[in-house]
Design an enzyme around this catalytic site. Sequence first.
Site, PDB file in Angstrom:
ATOM      1  N   CYS A  78       0.845  -1.191   0.000  1.00 39.91           N
ATOM      2  CA  CYS A  78       0.000   0.000   0.000  1.00 39.91           C
ATOM      3  C   CYS A  78       0.883   1.244   0.000  1.00 39.91           C
ATOM      4  O   CYS A  78       1.763   1.378   0.854  1.00 39.91           O
ATOM      5  CB  CYS A  78      -0.915   0.013   1.217  1.00 39.91           C
ATOM      6  SG  CYS A  78      -1.907   1.521   1.365  1.00 39.91           S
ATOM      7  N   CYS A  86      -0.916   6.994   6.219  1.00 43.16           N
ATOM      8  CA  CYS A  86      -1.906   6.256   7.002  1.00 43.16           C
ATOM      9  C   CYS A  86      -1.246   5.490   8.149  1.00 43.16           C
ATOM     10  O   CYS A  86      -0.201   4.857   7.964  1.00 43.16           O
ATOM     11  CB  CYS A  86      -2.661   5.286   6.089  1.00 43.16           C
ATOM     12  SG  CYS A  86      -3.806   4.196   6.961  1.00 43.16           S
ATOM     13  N   CYS A 169      -8.345   0.987   0.669  1.00 41.93           N
ATOM     14  CA  CYS A 169      -7.604   0.345   1.751  1.00 41.93           C
ATOM     15  C   CYS A 169      -7.303  -1.083   1.337  1.00 41.93           C
ATOM     16  O   CYS A 169      -8.208  -1.884   1.111  1.00 41.93           O
ATOM     17  CB  CYS A 169      -8.430   0.362   3.033  1.00 41.93           C
ATOM     18  SG  CYS A 169      -7.661  -0.547   4.390  1.00 41.93           S
ATOM     19  N   GLN A 242     -16.143  -9.947  14.982  1.00 42.13           N
ATOM     20  CA  GLN A 242     -14.743 -10.055  14.584  1.00 42.13           C
ATOM     21  C   GLN A 242     -14.561  -9.594  13.140  1.00 42.13           C
ATOM     22  O   GLN A 242     -15.357  -9.929  12.264  1.00 42.13           O
ATOM     23  CB  GLN A 242     -14.265 -11.503  14.727  1.00 42.13           C
ATOM     24  CG  GLN A 242     -14.146 -11.976  16.160  1.00 42.13           C
ATOM     25  CD  GLN A 242     -12.979 -11.350  16.907  1.00 42.13           C
ATOM     26  OE1 GLN A 242     -12.097 -10.744  16.314  1.00 42.13           O
ATOM     27  NE2 GLN A 242     -12.984 -11.487  18.220  1.00 42.13           N
ATOM     28  N   TYR A 271     -18.129 -11.434  29.389  1.00 43.21           N
ATOM     29  CA  TYR A 271     -17.976 -10.455  28.318  1.00 43.21           C
ATOM     30  C   TYR A 271     -18.448 -11.115  27.012  1.00 43.21           C
ATOM     31  O   TYR A 271     -17.770 -11.101  26.001  1.00 43.21           O
ATOM     32  CB  TYR A 271     -16.530  -9.982  28.179  1.00 43.21           C
ATOM     33  CG  TYR A 271     -15.877  -9.525  29.468  1.00 43.21           C
ATOM     34  CD1 TYR A 271     -15.978  -8.213  29.910  1.00 43.21           C
ATOM     35  CD2 TYR A 271     -15.136 -10.426  30.239  1.00 43.21           C
ATOM     36  CE1 TYR A 271     -15.360  -7.800  31.098  1.00 43.21           C
ATOM     37  CE2 TYR A 271     -14.526 -10.015  31.424  1.00 43.21           C
ATOM     38  CZ  TYR A 271     -14.642  -8.710  31.834  1.00 43.21           C
ATOM     39  OH  TYR A 271     -14.032  -8.307  33.005  1.00 43.21           O
ATOM     40  N   GLU A 295     -22.898  -9.819  29.875  1.00 49.02           N
ATOM     41  CA  GLU A 295     -22.501  -8.763  28.937  1.00 49.02           C
ATOM     42  C   GLU A 295     -23.050  -7.424  29.420  1.00 49.02           C
ATOM     43  O   GLU A 295     -24.199  -7.336  29.865  1.00 49.02           O
ATOM     44  CB  GLU A 295     -23.027  -9.073  27.533  1.00 49.02           C
ATOM     45  CG  GLU A 295     -22.862  -7.963  26.519  1.00 49.02           C
ATOM     46  CD  GLU A 295     -21.412  -7.533  26.325  1.00 49.02           C
ATOM     47  OE1 GLU A 295     -21.176  -6.305  26.281  1.00 49.02           O
ATOM     48  OE2 GLU A 295     -20.520  -8.401  26.258  1.00 49.02           O
ATOM     49  N   ASP A 340     -13.395 -13.313  27.952  1.00 49.24           N
ATOM     50  CA  ASP A 340     -13.066 -12.559  26.736  1.00 49.24           C
ATOM     51  C   ASP A 340     -13.204 -11.065  27.002  1.00 49.24           C
ATOM     52  O   ASP A 340     -14.096 -10.401  26.473  1.00 49.24           O
ATOM     53  CB  ASP A 340     -13.997 -13.002  25.596  1.00 49.24           C
ATOM     54  CG  ASP A 340     -13.648 -12.362  24.263  1.00 49.24           C
ATOM     55  OD1 ASP A 340     -12.558 -11.777  24.146  1.00 49.24           O
ATOM     56  OD2 ASP A 340     -14.479 -12.447  23.330  1.00 49.24           O
ATOM     57  N   CYS A 367      -7.085  -9.726  23.429  1.00 50.13           N
ATOM     58  CA  CYS A 367      -6.669  -8.939  22.267  1.00 50.13           C
ATOM     59  C   CYS A 367      -5.488  -8.039  22.583  1.00 50.13           C
ATOM     60  O   CYS A 367      -5.030  -7.300  21.699  1.00 50.13           O
ATOM     61  CB  CYS A 367      -7.843  -8.118  21.731  1.00 50.13           C
ATOM     62  SG  CYS A 367      -8.571  -6.976  22.921  1.00 50.13           S
TER      63      CYS A 367
END
Length: 411
Positions: A78, A86, A169, A242, A271, A295, A340, A367
């Site tokens: 890119c 970017c 993108c 996701q 979660y 949640e 999670d 994550c």
Amino acid sequence: MTGVDRGLEEAERVELTVGAVAPGGHCVARVDGQVVFVRHALPGERVVVEVTEVHRGFVRADAVTVLQAAPERVEPPCPYAKPGRCGGCDLQHVTPEAQLDWKTAVVREQLTRLGGLAGVELDALGVRVEALPGGSLGWRSRVRYAVDGAGRAGLLKHRSHEVVPIDRCRIAHPAIQELPVLAPSGARWPDADAVETVASTGGDVTVTALADGVARPVSGPQRVRERAAGRPWTLPASSFWQVHPAAADTLVEAVLTQLEPAPGETAWDLYGGAGLFAAALAGRVGGTGRVTLVEAAEAGVTAARENLRDLPRVGIVPGRVETVLARRRVTGPVDVVVLDPPRSGAGSGVVRALAAAGPRAVSYVACDPAAFARDVRTFAGLGWRLAALRGFDLFPMTQHVELVGLLLPPD
């Protein structure tokens, strides 16, 4: 006058040799003892950097000229993935295989420094970040574009609110790349702050304009279809899902492999969002088992209730996980837990409450390696151990990595 005497200044250029990788898509270097976090570089390279930020104790910089390149360096596919442009992709200058090595090294470093694990423990776990199918480009199924003062949609510079107008993108799903959203198509968004695009695994493609927090549908259905864990899902286009098409099934497989839920067991999905893991757990614990999903987000609770209504053995508890556990709105005994949490991690309160509930196993989906490592250390202080760990490259070309770790209580 040396750099340590006066310190590096913003926009200053200096030649240096790049050191080891660091969290955040950087490598670490030093100039006269001053720490420099360098983007767009690889370990071992000799580069000229331009300082972009000055902080007490360290500076940030971009590698603007490569004097001696590492063998893992490639030309970014890119043209916007370069200094001053970017900031969405951190690692386009790195070969796909070396990106996995990079992320593996970051995971090991965080688990050592923040998690307190020794090298021999990490070796026993066989820590290695795995690629997902589909390659490094064209995978991102949800892209949010910012809008500049001229009404052009684009992406943000690294650590900046400045919008970089782009033609397309390269990591976006092909269906998103074809949308007439960006400036080359003639599109302008004078009344929008951002434009959200979705290309779902169910084949839906949608565009939504956002202004002052208010969503305005532009094209496509505002409820999109997904398919994961062997079942269909329908949820608002703005809901969390996701972004890699293979991510949901990859994570479900990893969690089920680690926990091995059995018929009749009780499970918690903390979660839980729209209920991805709750649905998978329900299929394993069967009609005599029980799954409880917790949640906090109203949209997630609504999506879970709609998508899991055919699973009567799944109970949904709205509320923050730490509050629900502290007020004993969910109590043990429990056999297995899927944890999670958001990027900030579960935190010591949740970890201690889980340990007190006495599950036989916890599968922790993370994550952020740093938050995961801190929680692993808290678990270890309670006698628990990290018995298995898998890493997944859910976000190719970026510095982000997903972990799924199995935590077991004291024998």
